[in-house]
Write an enzyme that holds these catalytic residues in place. Structure first.
Site, short mmCIF file in Angstrom:
data_model
loop_
_atom_site.label_atom_id
_atom_site.label_comp_id
_atom_site.label_asym_id
_atom_site.label_seq_id
_atom_site.Cartn_x
_atom_site.Cartn_y
_atom_site.Cartn_z
N SER A 1 0.81 -1.21 0.00
CA SER A 1 0.00 0.00 0.00
C SER A 1 0.85 1.27 0.00
O SER A 1 0.41 2.30 -0.49
CB SER A 1 -0.92 0.02 1.22
OG SER A 1 -1.88 -1.00 1.11
N GLU B 1 -10.47 6.74 2.66
CA GLU B 1 -10.04 5.37 2.38
C GLU B 1 -10.92 4.33 3.07
O GLU B 1 -11.11 4.37 4.28
CB GLU B 1 -8.59 5.15 2.85
CG GLU B 1 -8.07 3.77 2.43
CD GLU B 1 -6.90 3.25 3.25
OE1 GLU B 1 -6.22 2.34 2.75
OE2 GLU B 1 -6.66 3.71 4.37
N ASP C 1 -8.93 -4.67 2.51
CA ASP C 1 -7.62 -5.30 2.45
C ASP C 1 -7.39 -6.27 3.61
O ASP C 1 -6.96 -7.40 3.42
CB ASP C 1 -6.55 -4.20 2.47
CG ASP C 1 -5.14 -4.73 2.49
OD1 ASP C 1 -4.76 -5.43 1.55
OD2 ASP C 1 -4.42 -4.46 3.47
N HIS D 1 -6.78 -10.20 3.55
CA HIS D 1 -5.57 -10.85 4.09
C HIS D 1 -5.98 -12.04 4.96
O HIS D 1 -5.30 -13.06 4.98
CB HIS D 1 -4.79 -9.88 4.98
CG HIS D 1 -3.79 -9.04 4.26
ND1 HIS D 1 -2.72 -9.58 3.58
CD2 HIS D 1 -3.67 -7.69 4.12
CE1 HIS D 1 -1.99 -8.60 3.05
NE2 HIS D 1 -2.55 -7.44 3.36
N ASP E 1 -6.08 0.18 -4.60
CA ASP E 1 -4.61 0.31 -4.70
C ASP E 1 -3.93 -0.97 -5.18
O ASP E 1 -2.86 -0.95 -5.75
CB ASP E 1 -4.00 0.81 -3.38
CG ASP E 1 -4.22 -0.13 -2.20
OD1 ASP E 1 -5.09 -1.02 -2.28
OD2 ASP E 1 -3.51 0.04 -1.19
ZN ZN Z 1 -3.29 -1.51 0.20
#
Ligand code: ZN
Length: 512
Positions: free
Chosen positions: A104, A281, A286, A290, A328
């Protein structure tokens, strides 16, 4: 097999041989820096610019979230409406300066400076040369500035628009650079880097922000009641991110939603006499990816979609505002797969995600290290929404005790990835599991969505662009012209090689 060190040597990237043509050139450099620039878009001049960053999500997640919203919740997916209203959309390559898979920090830097850097760095080359980020340029041009996120406010994606540090983990320094920069709005999690008791230098940044006229808010209620025109919101203690949407919605976790943060940011910035630049954001799609957590990911997307609606409504009633929406990078490589005759079972299996009522992370921490196996089936039923088989319960127990791993556990979220691999498998003949398979617990190299929307923008396909292109488009919209210094991939690798860092990338952070 060649290790990375040998490979770099063989590629002629170490020492004097660096100038020779390298096998890396066609793969990365062809799309790096200037290579992929399609040039000005003919963007209208924007007084206000909002950049909505979706962290760690790709086209597969977009489809999953869309189907979940429309078929499971029976709610229009606003992202589709956004496209119907005339957003220009396309896809984006995301590789960093020296790796096909970005983190990121490098991704945020690509947007904010127009330059690719080594993963882990924010607006800085490995030789220490800093790059000027977009908010710095915008402020010089008279714009007010702001950052709002569901991660720690000092996390890589917001930080990449202000901070210049060699390593994204220098979050104490990032908080200090925020204090020096003084953006009008800072909203997110992670108070640790602002408090005297947890900062290495023992400085009380909360007091220092207050002394500079900031209203510092620590809860949802304080945020909604604040009348301050400059605001620092730190909604979690320690280094925690803002809790997952699935836990906010179903577990009564009291925290502002992303839409509430975005609304609070806009309420302040819209008063700015010469306009503003704001990054919002959705930072934890994300993290759920993960962890290979389908319900976690999908509800983060639902919160993002609700925020998109708020942002688009603002754009529609505020002439001269341009909205960028971009992911991203992808994380997890999750896909909803077809199964059953004519794939007819794939839809009902997606419906089962609705019964998940807790993030996998919270579920894991509730169970602890040594749970009573007899209680596991009930816990899975209540919080994850299905009946586990005896075999699954047995394997879950082994994972929780740290005695076994399954699937593709990563250094990031090892036992969560293992737990996910056990839980989300679909036993033969059953359709009551999420049919969402993850290919990794890491980021992937896939292309990701990008879209633009705003006053006077003629809808047009954006094509497939490089992430650095978004910097040029933001400058174009703001009527600015600026160019950051360049560095080639070979130069960067040579610097890393000299420092002995060309081996295995360091593992430092639970969420790259
Ligand atoms: Zn990221």
């Amino acid at each position: 097999m060649m290790d990375r060190r040998q490979w770099i040597r063989a590629a002629g990237l170490a020492g004097v041989a660096a100038a020779a043509p390298s096998p890396l050139s066609p793969s990365l450099s062809a799309l790096t820096q200037r290579g992929a620039a399609p040039g000005p878009l003919g963007l209208p001049r924007a007084r206000n610019l909002i950049f909505f960053a979706l962290d760690g999500t790709g086209f597969e997640d977009l489809a999953t979230a869309s189907h979940f919203s429309e078929r499971v919740l029976g709610r229009p997916f606003f992202f589709r409406e956004f496209l119907r209203r005339g957003a220009s959309s396309g896809a984006m390559f995301t590789h960093s300066l020296t790796a096909v898979v970005t983190d990121s920090a490098a991704a945020s830097t690509a947007w904010s400076t127009g330059r690719k850097v080594v993963n882990g760095a924010l607006c800085m080359y490995p030789d220490g040369r800093p790059l000027r980020p977009i908010l710095d340029l915008a402020r010089e041009a008279g714009r007010a500035t702001g950052l709002a996120t569901t991660t720690r406010i000092t996390h890589a994606t917001p930080a990449g628009w202000i901070a210049r540090v060699a390593d994204r983990d220098q979050e104490d320094d990032i908080a200090l650079q925020y204090l020096e920069f003084q953006p009008e709005v800072l909203l997110g999690g992670g108070a640790a880097h602002f408090l005297a008791r947890s900062r290495r230098d023992r400085r009380d940044l909360v007091a220092e922000f207050r002394a500079r006229g900031y209203d510092v808010v620590r809860s949802r209620r304080e945020l909604l009641n604040s009348a301050g025109d400059r605001i620092l919101g730190l909604f979690t203690d320690g280094t925690s991110h803002v809790p997952y949407e699935i836990d906010r919605r179903f577990q009564g976790v009291d925290t502002p939603s992303l839409a509430e943060m975005a609304g609070a940011a806009l309420a302040r910035l819209q008063e700015a006499p010469r306009g503003f630049v704001l990054q919002v954001e959705a930072g934890r799609i994300d993290h759920a990816n993960h962890e290979n957590d389908p319900g976690g990911m999908i509800w983060e997307w639902m919160a993002a979609d609700e925020t998109l609606r708020l942002l688009v409504d603002f754009v529609d009633r505020t002439p001269g505002t341009l909205l960028f929406v971009a992911a991203d990078h992808d994380t997890g490589g999750g896909t909803v797969y077809g199964f059953g005759d004519n794939y007819l079972s794939s839809t009902p299996a997606l419906l089962t995600v609705q019964r998940q009522r807790m993030s996998l992370q919270r579920f894991r921490s509730r169970l602890g290290r040594n749970p009573d196996l007899a209680l596991l089936p009930e816990a899975v039923r209540e919080f994850l929404g299905f009946d586990p088989t005896p075999d699954q319960v047995e394997r879950m127990g082994r994972v929780l005790k740290g005695e076994a791993s399954f699937g593709h556990p990563t250094a990031h979220s090892g036992d969560l990835n293992s737990l996910a691999a056990v839980l989300w498998e679909i036993p033969k003949g059953r359709v009551d599991r999420p049919n969402l398979a993850f290919s990794t617990g890491n980021h992937t190299a896939g292309t990701v969505p990008v879209a633009l929307y705003g006053t006077g923008l003629t809808p047009a396909p954006l094509g497939v662009v490089d992430n650095t292109q978004l910097f040029s488009w933001m400058l174009e919209a703001l009527g600015l012209s600026f160019s950051n210094p360049e560095m080639s991939e070979a130069e960067a690798l040579e610097i890393l090689a000299r420092r002995g860092e060309e081996g295995e990338p360091r593992f430092r952070h639970p969420f790259d």
